[in-house]
Write an enzyme that holds these catalytic residues in place. Structure first.
Site, mmCIF file in Angstrom:
data_model
loop_
_atom_site.group_PDB
_atom_site.id
_atom_site.type_symbol
_atom_site.label_atom_id
_atom_site.label_comp_id
_atom_site.label_asym_id
_atom_site.label_seq_id
_atom_site.Cartn_x
_atom_site.Cartn_y
_atom_site.Cartn_z
ATOM 1 N N TYR A 139 1.194 -4.708 -12.414
ATOM 2 C CA TYR A 139 0.850 -5.985 -11.768
ATOM 3 C C TYR A 139 1.129 -7.153 -12.725
ATOM 4 O O TYR A 139 1.741 -8.157 -12.347
ATOM 5 C CB TYR A 139 -0.631 -5.919 -11.392
ATOM 6 N N LYS A 143 3.813 -10.211 -12.594
ATOM 7 C CA LYS A 143 3.400 -11.616 -12.653
ATOM 8 C C LYS A 143 4.198 -12.381 -13.706
ATOM 9 O O LYS A 143 4.664 -13.488 -13.445
ATOM 10 C CB LYS A 143 1.888 -11.727 -12.920
#
Ligand code: SER
Length: 317
Positions: A139, A143
């Site tokens: 994740y 990002k």
């Protein structure tokens, strides 16, 4: 007026954002995109589709003359660890597709980054705007790559893409997603349903957090700011409050004295350990006037009272 498209419209941010936009704009000015439109709870136009389907996205963008896309569809930290390939496709692949479409159709983009962009080598207290970005989760990797992609498309093609590094967000209009900071939403469901909760983080795991109303206010404020005020084209640090599970428990106990919480930290603790404890968001405050309104006490009061009015059992899963 050019229309607004919201992807991930039924998620934690999307639900509150669509309702807030609806207060400002007419029904026909807002289009939601979801792979499942059966629970169409908004008085707006809804389109069905998968954000990985670029052809469908292009069709929708042309059909509705889209001027702004809030691209919120994504997998959170824990879900991304369960399926890193899917996380890559949805969190990053679909962002690239939307940036490419923005070059062609000249629309603006909001895309959420996260405190997950930081990693264990980042200073944890008052984490600065510009610092080490070495996340250890899929994740977080998505990002950081997404932030750099937004900046690249701005510098190379002039795409007006804007972004915020969301802290843990706490809201009551939709059930919590599969994330790490989401204990702070689950805990309220536990408090309302059975007066108890088992926390998957340690009692002293301090993390940056924000009440959803502040997040929505800040998101819209960022998008309404004149382009010349936006000096960060990766993603703005975006802070409000920070607390530990036990501090939240003590706050809940002030209003529900019977509430009990125990702690069984699991694999999610490792993710929390890699993230900051507090955020320096002075750049956002200086550039476009960001200011939060909710402290821990005020947020807890609203969460408990709203979930009491609309208890979890009757809510959409
Ligand atoms: N709420 C997110 C998560 O824990 C952080 O951005 O996955």
């Amino acid at each position: 007026m050019k229309k607004i498209l919201v992807t991930g419209a039924y998620g934690l941010v999307g639900t509150d954002l669509v309702l807030a936009l609806r207060k400002k704009y007419k029904r026909d000015d807002i289009i939601t995109l979801s792979h499942n439109t059966t629970h169409n709870q908004f008085d707006v136009i809804s389109e069905k589709g998968d954000v990985r389907d670029g052809k469908n996205l292009e069709k929708i963008i042309k059909k509705h003359n889209i001027g702004t896309v809030y691209h919120l569809a994504g997998l959170l930290s824990v879900a991304s660890e369960k399926n890193p390939d899917l996380a890559w496709e949805i969190n990053l692949g679909s962002l690239k597709t939307i940036l490419d479409l923005a070059v062609k159709y000249k629309f603006r983009i909001f895309w959420p980054s996260s405190i997950a962009a930081f990693g264990s080598t980042t200073p944890k207290i008052n984490t600065p705007q510009r610092t080490v970005l070495e996340p250890t989760t899929m994740y977080g990797v998505n990002k950081v790559a997404g932030e750099l992609l937004c900046q690249y498309y701005f510098l190379r093609y002039g795409v007006d893409a804007r972004s915020l590094r969301y802290p843990g967000l706490i809201g009551y209009k939709t059930p919590p997603g599969d994330g790490t900071t989401e204990y702070s939403v689950h805990i309220f469901y536990g408090a309302i349903k059975e007066n108890k909760y088992t926390c998957f983080l340690k009692k002293d795991a301090r993390l940056p957090m924000m009440f959803i109303d502040d997040a929505i206010y800040g998101t819209i404020k960022l998008m309404e700011a004149p382009a010349k005020k936006i000096t960060v084209r990766t993603s703005y640090n975006f802070g409000a409050i920070n607390f530990t599970p036990i501090e939240l428990v003590n706050e809940i106990k002030k209003l529900s004295p019977e509430f009990k919480c125990d702690y069984k930290p699991d694999h999610r603790q490792k993710i929390a350990d890699s993230w900051p404890k507090s955020i320096d968001d002075s750049q956002a405050r200086r550039d476009w006037g960001w200011k939060h309104k909710y402290d821990l006490e005020k947020m807890t009061k609203v969460m408990l009272s709203q979930l009491k009015i609309n208890p979890p059992a009757g809510r959409r899963k």
